[in-house]
Design an enzyme around this catalytic site. Structure first.
Site, PDB file in Angstrom:
ATOM      1  N   HIS A 165     -15.681 -33.327 -23.685  1.00 23.57           N
ATOM      2  CA  HIS A 165     -16.045 -34.732 -23.540  1.00 23.57           C
ATOM      3  C   HIS A 165     -14.852 -35.588 -23.949  1.00 23.57           C
ATOM      4  O   HIS A 165     -14.051 -35.181 -24.795  1.00 23.57           O
ATOM      5  CB  HIS A 165     -17.274 -35.061 -24.401  1.00 23.57           C
ATOM      6  CG  HIS A 165     -17.827 -36.419 -24.094  1.00 23.57           C
ATOM      7  ND1 HIS A 165     -17.302 -37.575 -24.623  1.00 23.57           N
ATOM      8  CD2 HIS A 165     -18.834 -36.807 -23.277  1.00 23.57           C
ATOM      9  CE1 HIS A 165     -17.962 -38.614 -24.143  1.00 23.57           C
ATOM     10  NE2 HIS A 165     -18.906 -38.175 -23.326  1.00 23.57           N
TER      11      HIS A 165
ATOM     12  N   GLU B 249     -15.736 -38.579 -15.747  1.00 26.88           N
ATOM     13  CA  GLU B 249     -16.039 -39.859 -16.396  1.00 26.88           C
ATOM     14  C   GLU B 249     -14.738 -40.615 -16.664  1.00 26.88           C
ATOM     15  O   GLU B 249     -13.966 -40.197 -17.541  1.00 26.88           O
ATOM     16  CB  GLU B 249     -16.714 -39.626 -17.751  1.00 26.88           C
ATOM     17  CG  GLU B 249     -18.009 -38.865 -17.701  1.00 26.88           C
ATOM     18  CD  GLU B 249     -18.779 -38.997 -19.023  1.00 26.88           C
ATOM     19  OE1 GLU B 249     -19.950 -39.330 -18.955  1.00 26.88           O
ATOM     20  OE2 GLU B 249     -18.190 -38.774 -20.095  1.00 26.88           O
TER      21      GLU B 249
END
Ligand code: G3P
Length: 229
Positions: A96, A144
């Site tokens: 992430h 993302e």
């Protein structure tokens, strides 16, 4: 249902207080209710300390937010794949933007997770990195753009080309890896656009976790997702 189906809505509880301990349990129960009522897979990525509590209390796919590339032994403060499996989690996020790791570690963690039957969702910050990750054969890869994370401005509206390029490059490099996208997604319109652009699910956090009515937001997202079943 604790198995992954698509379209997938993966809610990252991060370390928001509204996604921690008892609040995490309340939110996970909302995810479960929406999944049961819509048949859309709603998975939750939970802090390591809360994993067992949540995994034992709800019938939705539960993910860890990170795993370390280690085997049992002298690794103080690290997260072991065996432990995550034991909690009842069925998968893990890795890389992430808020917990980045090296490519060599991503590769090792994917292999470790596979050995334990854990599903892997690897994050990428742009389409080129998504392509590199696809070559490592995780189950899915969520692109993302970092600048949109937590912004409330959705990737599907602000940067649709990130989604289409991700889908294209991943298809070329490894069509078995499922493309997801995330960052700034807060509404069913954002979800619909992301799915129309070719992803098979979304990764989101603040739009649900920080919402004053997470059930309504998730329900609307799940209902629109049914068009893409
Ligand atoms: O893991 C999901 C995340 O990074 C996107 O966050 O708050 O923009 O939905 P958010």
């Amino acid at each position: 249902m604790t198995k992954i189906t698509y379209p997938l809505i993966l809610v990252n509880f991060k370390t928001y207080l509204k996604g921690t301990e008892k609040k995490a349990l309340e939110l996970a129960k909302i995810c479960e209710k929406v999944m049961n009522e819509t048949d859309i897979c709603i998975a939750a990525a939970i802090q390591a300390a809360d994993l067992r509590l949540i995994a034992e209390s709800v019938e939705i796919p539960i993910f860890s937010q990170h795993i370390d590339p280690i085997t049992p032994g002298s690794n103080t403060g690290h997260i072991l794949v065996e432990t995550i499996k034991e909690t009842g989690a069925i998968g893990t996020l890795i890389n992430h933007n808020e917990r980045k790791i090296k490519l060599v570690s991503i590769d090792k963690i994917i292999q470790l997770a596979k050995n334990y039957g854990l599903f892997t969702c690897v994050c990428a910050s742009n389409p080129r990195i998504a392509g590199a990750i696809a070559a490592l054969e995780p189950d899915c890869c969520a692109t993302e753009p970092p600048e949109l994370i937590g912004s409330g401005i959705s990737v599907s509206t602000a940067k649709p080309e990130v989604i289409t390029e991700t889908v294209d490059i991943m298809k070329k490099i490894n069509p078995n890896v499922v493309p997801l996208c995330g960052a700034g997604i807060t509404s069913s319109v954002d979800v619909e656009k992301a799915l129309e652009l070719g992803t098979r699910g979304i990764l989101l956090a603040s739009g649900v976790v920080k919402s004053s009515n997470p059930e309504k937001v998730l329900m609307e997202m799940a209902i629109i997702s049914k068009k893409f079943l």
